[in-house]
Enzyme design. Structure first.
Site, PDB file in Angstrom:
ATOM      1  N   TYR A 158       0.719  -1.324  -0.061  1.00  3.09           N
ATOM      2  CA  TYR A 158      -0.086  -0.097   0.089  1.00  3.09           C
ATOM      3  C   TYR A 158       0.747   1.159  -0.049  1.00  3.09           C
ATOM      4  O   TYR A 158       0.306   2.274  -0.567  1.00  3.09           O
ATOM      5  CB  TYR A 158      -0.908   0.017   1.302  1.00  3.09           C
ATOM      6  CG  TYR A 158      -2.338  -0.816   0.868  1.00  3.09           C
ATOM      7  CD1 TYR A 158      -3.107  -0.401   0.127  1.00  3.09           C
ATOM      8  CD2 TYR A 158      -2.445  -2.016   1.438  1.00  3.09           C
ATOM      9  CE1 TYR A 158      -4.180  -1.326  -0.622  1.00  3.09           C
ATOM     10  CE2 TYR A 158      -3.504  -2.791   1.497  1.00  3.09           C
ATOM     11  CZ  TYR A 158      -4.452  -2.416   0.401  1.00  3.09           C
ATOM     12  OH  TYR A 158      -5.533  -3.125  -0.012  1.00  3.09           O
ATOM     13  N   GLU A 184       4.299 -30.091  15.615  1.00  8.97           N
ATOM     14  CA  GLU A 184       3.411 -29.748  14.362  1.00  8.97           C
ATOM     15  C   GLU A 184       2.113 -29.404  14.735  1.00  8.97           C
ATOM     16  O   GLU A 184       1.814 -28.280  14.240  1.00  8.97           O
ATOM     17  CB  GLU A 184       3.462 -31.178  13.620  1.00  8.97           C
ATOM     18  CG  GLU A 184       2.511 -30.768  12.229  1.00  8.97           C
ATOM     19  CD  GLU A 184       2.275 -31.744  11.387  1.00  8.97           C
ATOM     20  OE1 GLU A 184       3.217 -32.825  11.211  1.00  8.97           O
ATOM     21  OE2 GLU A 184       1.526 -31.798  10.621  1.00  8.97           O
ATOM     22  N   ASP A 199       3.941 -35.644  12.208  1.00 11.02           N
ATOM     23  CA  ASP A 199       3.150 -36.762  11.605  1.00 11.02           C
ATOM     24  C   ASP A 199       4.281 -37.571  11.088  1.00 11.02           C
ATOM     25  O   ASP A 199       5.366 -37.165  10.651  1.00 11.02           O
ATOM     26  CB  ASP A 199       2.263 -36.184  10.847  1.00 11.02           C
ATOM     27  CG  ASP A 199       0.884 -35.616  11.556  1.00 11.02           C
ATOM     28  OD1 ASP A 199       0.827 -35.927  12.859  1.00 11.02           O
ATOM     29  OD2 ASP A 199       0.104 -35.064  10.960  1.00 11.02           O
TER      30      ASP A 199
END
Lengths: 373, 557
Positions: free
Chosen positions: A100, A199, A251
């Site tokens: 901006y 995680e 995982d």
């Protein structure tokens, strides 16, 4: 990393001014000016075993003033000017804000944020060659970092009053400290033995609620999927300053290995120019490993690998310079492919909700040398 | 059943009703064949016939033509006066020239002229007589005569004979020349089919002519002469063996003055010498011989002779009977009447169709009305837009950028205003692939471009599609030549456009880069803390470097 903020600010301003001076000198000598930036494409990225992260090669692109580059050339200089002004006034802009800022640049304005992000990456790449990060340039990421809890006191300073603020991450109850966009100015006090990077938010909450960090004498950090730059920088600063090992608990699937863990440890190819600030080479992989599925009897708590998983795993074996450089990782991924299944952290709940606290983590932490590199 | 069928007529009754039709009566009923159908078209046709005659007369007499055309009109009635500085007309001929159809000097000779049939001006008079009831008013003076002749002439249509109403000798300010005045049903409409457009086109194709036009509503225009030399007189020629038709051949044989066939061929045809004549006679075979008496040659033998004339290897028609406008004159004519950016003209070598020599000339004027032209300073490599003067005096002769091109068609220097779609020139333009030359062309249509295509067909006998001489019959030989001319001009146009596009592209690139120079200046100012003067100096240096770089690149390429 021992220099303080004002020293870095001075170097940032020097860098910007020297680039501008070179441009001006070229113009004064009647030549067309050019700005050199490191090439950021993947072909210029390689894994440096010495330092332990992906880094940019020597390739450079020269942005000379031509039809195709006139706009980007002017934008680069203007954004540098904005950066210099922010350093001077001790202010900052998020990526969105930087976009901006350009809106009063007339013809020069960015049409989309992607445009300003790209220019910013170029400037960042130049700065990285001089040991300066995006945060030094006063461009802050939009997304904040993850959460922190445990045996850590963070020493912050109020931007408004300059007053020192101390936050004890052991005294936040079931809540947690939220990693700020820029961690450069923070100081730490800690007696922790290691940092555990987790995680999922769910697992972080379980360990925090049961004050696992007290028992294990550690700091726990929630990554929330692939760690943001702020999270990576925070873990890096913390582990560097206190020489803390970082254990990664994610995982057991190719995404966990190659995207979350590899990004934390060795960085990403897309932002190879800043990996030197962000990645955590001392990180190690605690779990969940394919072998854990067997060792902890999780076979019936798994899911079959999806086609995307298989593709990602094969890709990693073939193209990921980090994986390829580590035979144990190659073996682990091959093992996972042979098993044809994936397991989540939460699969450990099969043996009881707190099995992870009582059994899994203590057993794993007892044998740190077995962690994957 | 009130409507009873008429009783069948007997052959005798029918014979009583059968009578000769005069050519005047025929054209009175079929005046559209001569170009007099709507009032607007009739006015233009009348002016055109008078001006064509005036120009032919002046040129034949070797006088640089100065023509004055006056048109006044109220409602559907117009008054027209056309005055020239020609040789004038012998008084005894005036009535017949203006008061008899198919009377003239040009029909029987093969020579390039505007008029062909001797019908135009008298037809205009007849049309005026029919619609308004007034005879033609003619004043003419021959050089050296003390007084001018003034006549009022109308046509006795039943007999195709002039009817003289008044004949006087009067004093006239002109030393020599002719003035025709007529009144007729006609309106002056603006646009591409106006008297003004016709005169402008005439001025383009005839840069040696000066025309003063005093139009309706006080409008006055002056088409200045651009060159002071008359076009050379076209030579009159005999028919070419390849083009003669059987009927014509029989007619020629019957009227032959020559006493032997050999002599006949040599005398009556162009490009035939004794050697060729012998070859033709041999080809025709027995019983024809060199000494056959032309008038006695039977139909069958005439047929054989005709075939032999076609087959014999005869030289091409001689081109000296053709007078092109010429490339230089064409450009001159276009420049003075059509403001444009690019002009090109091509005069094709003579060719022939059916034994009639002809030649084609093509010119193109390409303009961008109101659009800026790019100017390049060679030394510094700087470019700037040169705003062309906002002049648009030829609105109907050059197309706007999004319109089909305008066709300016001419035959023997006479503008063709009507029947564009059936004209050989239009067909040739349509059949040309303008896309190959960088123009936009919708399928089967005229190309879209701000330009005018001028095509001039000069011939001793222009094959008009009708007596009104509005369009040319698309004979393959004609279309082929016109297309070759068009291609020649189009190639040059395409080079010009290519250069224009390159310049335009480069200009846009520079303008694009230049937009960002001030920003580089501002950024350097902010970073290095320069003052405004230093900043502007840096921007100026950068601008110089940029142009020098470009200029060097152009020189090297």
């Amino acid at each position: 990393m021992k220099e303080d903020g004002s020293e870095q600010d001075r170097r940032t301003i020097d860098l910007i001014e020297s680039i501008a001076s070179q441009v001006r000198a070229a113009i004064e000598s009647g030549a067309l000016p050019a700005i050199r930036t490191p090439t950021r494409s993947l072909e210029n990225v390689s894994y440096n075993k010495e330092v332990g992260y992906l880094e940019l090669g020597k390739k450079e692109q020269v942005r000379a003033l031509t039809v195709n580059t006139a706009r980007a050339f002017a934008q680069t200089l203007r954004l540098m000017a904005a950066s210099r002004a922010m350093v001077a006034s001790n202010d900052f802009a998020t990526k969105r804000e930087a976009y901006y800022i350009s809106k009063n640049w007339g013809d020069c304005r960015f049409d989309e944020q992607a445009e300003s992000d790209a220019i910013m990456d170029d400037i960042e790449a130049i700065a990285s060659l001089h040991g300066l990060s995006r945060e030094n340039l006063r461009f802050y990421p939009e997304s904040h970092g993850g959460s922190v809890a445990g045996r850590l006191v963070i020493v912050d300073k109020s931007a408004a009053t300059g007053e020192t603020i101390e936050i004890d991450c052991a005294r936040l109850g079931v809540g947690a400290y939220s990693i700020p966009r820029s961690a450069e100015h923070l100081a730490f006090r800690t007696d922790a033995r290691f940092i555990l990077a987790i995680e999922t938010g769910g697992m972080f909450q379980r360990l925090n609620n049961h004050r696992f960090w007290e028992r294990a004498q550690c700091i726990i950090v929630e990554m929330g999927g692939v760690p943001t730059r702020a999270t990576r920088r925070f873990i890096r600063l913390l582990s560097d300053r206190h020489e803390l090992p970082v254990y990664c608990f994610v995982d057991c699937d190719p995404y966990g290995f190659t995207n979350i863990y590899r990004t934390l440890k060795a960085g990403s190819g897309n932002a190879a120019h800043v990996n030197r600030f962000l990645c955590v080479p001392r990180a190690q992989f605690l779990g969940v490993t394919p072998q854990d599925i067997i060792d902890f009897g999780l076979e019936d708590a798994t899911h079959p690998l999806t086609p995307v998983d298989i593709k990602r795993a094969k890709d990693a074996l073939r193209n990921d310079p980090f994986i390829v450089a580590h035979p144990r990782w190659v073996a682990a991924i091959k093992q996972l492919l042979d098993m044809g299944v994936r397991a989540e952290q939460q699969a450990l709940a099969k043996w009881g909700l707190n099995y992870v606290i009582d059994e899994y983590l203590p057993r794993k932490l007892a044998e740190v040398s077995g962690f994957l590199p | 059943m009130s409507d009873r069928q008429a009783a069948a007529a007997t052959a005798q009754e029918m014979a009583g009703r059968q009578k000769e039709i005069s050519v005047s009566e025929f054209f009175l009923k079929n005046r559209h064949l001569l170009g007099f159908d709507t009032p607007a078209k009739s006015l233009v046709t009348a002016v055109k016939e008078a001006v064509d005659n005036a120009l032919d007369a002046c040129e034949e007499a070797g006088v640089l033509p100065e023509i004055t055309v006056e048109v006044r009109g109220r409602f559907e009635r117009s008054w027209v006066a056309v005055e020239d500085n020609g040789p004038g007309i012998v008084e005894s001929q005036i009535a017949r020239i203006f008061g008899k159809l198919l009377y003239g000097s040009k029909f029987h000779k093969l020579s390039q002229s505007r008029g062909q049939q001797g019908m135009g001006i008298s037809a205009a008079g007849m049309y005026g007589q029919l619609t308004v009831g007034k005879p033609l008013h003619i004043i003419s003076r021959i050089e050296g005569e003390p007084l001018a002749s003034e006549l009022y002439v109308s046509i006795d249509t039943a007999n195709n004979r002039p009817d003289i109403h008044k004949r006087k000798r009067i004093a006239w300010s002109r030393p020599h020349g002719t003035r025709v005045e007529m009144e007729l049903e006609g309106v002056d409409q603006g646009g591409p089919h106006s008297v003004e457009a016709y005169l402008k086109l005439t001025a383009i194709a005839n840069p040696h002519v000066s025309i003063i036009y005093k139009g309706p509503r006080g409008k006055e225009l002056f088409f200045a002469r651009a060159c002071d030399e008359l076009p050379p007189r076209p030579k009159e020629i005999k028919p070419h063996p390849g083009g003669v038709e059987l009927g014509r051949l029989i007619q020629m044989l019957n009227g032959a003055k020559s006493r032997s066939l050999l002599q006949f061929l040599v005398d009556e045809f162009s490009c035939v010498g004794e050697k060729t004549a012998r070859e033709i006679i041999q080809l025709a075979g027995k019983p024809l011989s060199e000494r056959s008496y032309p008038a006695h040659i039977a139909h069958a033998q005439a047929n054989a002779l005709h075939r032999a004339l076609q087959k014999a290897r005869v030289q091409k028609p001689r081109p000296d009977c053709l007078v092109p406008i010429g490339e230089a004159q064409l450009l001159e004519g276009l420049r003075k009447e059509l403001p444009a950016e690019f002009y090109t003209a091509a005069t094709r070598p003579p060719a022939s169709y059916r034994g009639n020599p002809f030649l084609v000339e093509v010119a193109i004027a390409f303009a961008r009305p109101g659009e800026a032209e790019i100017d390049v300073d060679v030394a510094s490599g700087r470019m700037r837009k040169k705003q062309s003067a906002e002049s648009d005096p030829a609105p109907h002769l050059i197309a706007r950028r999004d319109e089909p091109v305008r066709l300016l068609r001419f035959a023997n220097r006479v503008p063709l205003l009507y029947q564009q779609s059936s004209c050989a020139i239009t067909k040739s333009v349509l059949q040309t692939n303008w896309r190959a030359y960088g123009l936009h062309q919708p399928k089967g249509a005229l190309p879209i471009a701000p330009m005018a295509i001028l095509v001039h067909v000069a011939s001793v006998w222009v094959p008009y599609t009708s007596e009104a001489k509005e369009a040319i019959e698309p004979y393959p030989e004609l279309v082929r030549e016109i297309k070759l001319g068009l291609q020649q001009c189009a190639r040059r146009l395409s080079h010009f456009l290519q250069r224009e596009r390159t310049l335009q592209h480069e200009y846009e690139q520079r303008a694009y880069i230049e937009t960002y120079l001030p920003h580089i200046g501002v950024a350097l100012q902010e970073i290095l803390g320069l003052d405004d003067g230093t900043r502007d100096g840096v921007v100026a240096r950068l601008d110089d470097a940029l142009h020098a770089n470009r200029a060097a690149k152009r020189r090297s390429s």
